[in-house]
Scaffold this active site. Structure first.
Site, PDB file in Angstrom:
ATOM      1  N   GLY A  65      22.001  -6.116  -4.018  1.00  0.00           N
ATOM      2  CA  GLY A  65      21.349  -5.596  -2.819  1.00  0.00           C
ATOM      3  C   GLY A  65      19.949  -6.141  -2.595  1.00  0.00           C
TER       4      GLY A  65
ATOM      5  N   LYS B 226      30.577   1.302  -1.397  1.00  0.00           N
ATOM      6  CA  LYS B 226      29.612   2.284  -1.918  1.00  0.00           C
ATOM      7  C   LYS B 226      29.659   3.543  -1.045  1.00  0.00           C
ATOM      8  CE  LYS B 226      26.942  -1.561  -3.674  1.00  0.00           C
ATOM      9  NZ  LYS B 226      25.674  -2.072  -4.127  1.00  0.00           N
TER      10      LYS B 226
ATOM     11  N   GLU C 127      24.845   1.147 -10.426  1.00  0.00           N
ATOM     12  CA  GLU C 127      24.283   2.327  -9.739  1.00  0.00           C
ATOM     13  C   GLU C 127      24.746   3.613 -10.421  1.00  0.00           C
ATOM     14  OE1 GLU C 127      25.672   1.152  -5.878  1.00  0.00           O
ATOM     15  OE2 GLU C 127      24.243  -0.511  -5.920  1.00  0.00           O
TER      16      GLU C 127
ATOM     17  N   ASN D  35      33.015  -3.572  -2.105  1.00  0.00           N
ATOM     18  CA  ASN D  35      32.511  -2.301  -2.626  1.00  0.00           C
ATOM     19  C   ASN D  35      31.717  -1.627  -1.505  1.00  0.00           C
ATOM     20  OD1 ASN D  35      31.424  -0.185  -4.016  1.00  0.00           O
ATOM     21  ND2 ASN D  35      30.092  -1.418  -5.334  1.00  0.00           N
TER      22      ASN D  35
ATOM     23  N   SER E 105      24.583  -9.811  -4.255  1.00  0.00           N
ATOM     24  CA  SER E 105      24.217 -10.600  -3.068  1.00  0.00           C
ATOM     25  C   SER E 105      25.160 -11.767  -2.784  1.00  0.00           C
ATOM     26  CB  SER E 105      22.754 -11.063  -3.156  1.00  0.00           C
ATOM     27  OG  SER E 105      21.889  -9.943  -3.209  1.00  0.00           O
TER      28      SER E 105
ATOM     29  N   HIS F 164      29.689   0.750 -12.550  1.00  0.00           N
ATOM     30  CA  HIS F 164      28.772   0.021 -11.665  1.00  0.00           C
ATOM     31  C   HIS F 164      27.332   0.374 -12.059  1.00  0.00           C
ATOM     32  CE1 HIS F 164      26.585  -1.185  -8.107  1.00  0.00           C
ATOM     33  NE2 HIS F 164      27.604  -1.966  -7.829  1.00  0.00           N
TER      34      HIS F 164
ATOM     35  N   GLU G  10      27.528  -8.324 -12.855  1.00  0.00           N
ATOM     36  CA  GLU G  10      26.615  -8.053 -11.747  1.00  0.00           C
ATOM     37  C   GLU G  10      25.191  -7.906 -12.281  1.00  0.00           C
ATOM     38  OE1 GLU G  10      28.876  -6.247  -8.186  1.00  0.00           O
ATOM     39  OE2 GLU G  10      28.274  -4.608  -9.468  1.00  0.00           O
TER      40      GLU G  10
HETATM   41  P1  PGA Z   1      25.568  -6.468  -3.015  1.00  0.00           P
HETATM   42  O1  PGA Z   1      26.236  -5.398  -3.985  1.00  0.00           O
HETATM   43  O2  PGA Z   1      26.648  -7.468  -2.653  1.00  0.00           O
HETATM   44  O3  PGA Z   1      25.100  -5.685  -1.827  1.00  0.00           O
HETATM   45  O4  PGA Z   1      24.450  -7.113  -3.761  1.00  0.00           O
HETATM   46  C1  PGA Z   1      27.163  -5.792  -4.972  1.00  0.00           C
HETATM   47  C2  PGA Z   1      27.602  -4.599  -5.763  1.00  0.00           C
HETATM   48  O5  PGA Z   1      26.774  -3.705  -6.023  1.00  0.00           O
HETATM   49  O6  PGA Z   1      28.773  -4.490  -6.164  1.00  0.00           O
END
Ligand code: PGA
Length: 253
Positions: free
Chosen positions: A175, A11, A99, A9, A215, A97, A169
């Site tokens: 993150g 982003k 976000e 991803n 992560s 997602h 998630e």
């Molecule tokens: P991350 O993000 O691996 O940076 O924690 C995962 C995601 O948001 O899909």
């Protein structure tokens, strides 16, 4: 066997040139996938057509959109419809997602629309669910995730829901460098499968890939993916570093 998936991803990261360099570094590894394994790159919209043609040279590599509109078509300036994605042969779309839920006010109800539109156009939704930290600390994460699944997926028929991928998630792990433990991941994945089982039966629940996200790194992917109900990962930060994502692909069951 369920599909085992390593999904990147990106982003809102990387210029087109940076993305192209990253993708070629990964594709140049020529990692041979088994028929049950897939690698997916969820890239920004403007890169989709070219990414699709680059990955199509390798078997079981696909491009994905990171979002789509909950409307079919019409006067919605700036939106991208599922039909448009279909017309450029996109096979996957990340839906809901955290976000998007947090910064763009997406709700279980609007996500239900998006999932339905994807299914209608034969695009596989990668439906994201997961609880915030306060819910985890209160110990009510199962109910929280169950509501997300019920409100966004349960209007689908058994045949339709079988065409989805789910990504668990936990928001507190995205993150933050704070990964769920293998026990926490396995426990929630098994719970999600049990929720699907009670609505749709074992044949369906056992066939749906459930990815873990939050992560995932080169160093922890293998132990996470080894969990019985974890069928790969949705990877943010570590998918932006070629050697790390290569290692994550190699960690697939
Ligand atoms: P991350 O993000 O691996 O940076 O924690 C995962 C995601 O948001 O899909």
């Amino acid at each position: 066997m369920r599909k085992q998936i390593a999904a990147a991803n990106w982003k809102m990261n990387l210029t087109y040139q940076q993305g192209e360099a990253l993708l070629s570094d990964i594709l140049e590894e020529r990692i041979k996938l088994t028929p049950d394994q897939e690698v997916i790159f969820a890239v920004p919209f403007p890169y989709l057509i070219i990414t699709n043609s680059q990955v199509s040279r390798e078997k079981n590599y696909f491009a994905a959109a990171q979002n789509c509109s909950d409307k079919k078509s019409g006067a919605y300036t700036g939106e991208i419809s599922v039909e448009m994605l279909k017309s450029i042969s996109v096979k996957y779309c990340v839906i809901g997602h955290s976000e998007r839920r947090e910064y763009f006010s997406e709700t279980n109800q609007s996500l239900e629309q998006k999932v339905a539109l994807c299914i209608e156009q034969e695009i596989t939704p990668i439906f994201c669910c997961g609880e915030p930290l306060a819910i985890r600390e209160a110990g009510t994460q199962n109910g929280y995730v169950e509501t997300q699944l019920k409100e966004s997926l349960f209007s689908l028929s058994a045949a339709q829901v079988s065409k989805t991928v789910i990504a668990y998630e936990p928001i507190w792990a995205i993150g933050t460098g704070r990964t769920a433990t293998t026990e926490q991941a396995q426990e929630m994945h098994a719970f999600i499968r049990s929720v699907l089982d009670s609505k749709y039966g074992k044949d369906v629940s056992e066939s749906i890939s459930i990815l873990y996200g939050g992560s995932v790194k080169a160093g922890n992917a293998k132990e996470l993916f080894e969990c019985a109900d974890v069928d790969g990962g949705l990877v943010g930060g570590a998918s932006l570093i070629a050697k790390d994502f290569i290692q994550i692909i190699r960690a697939l069951k």
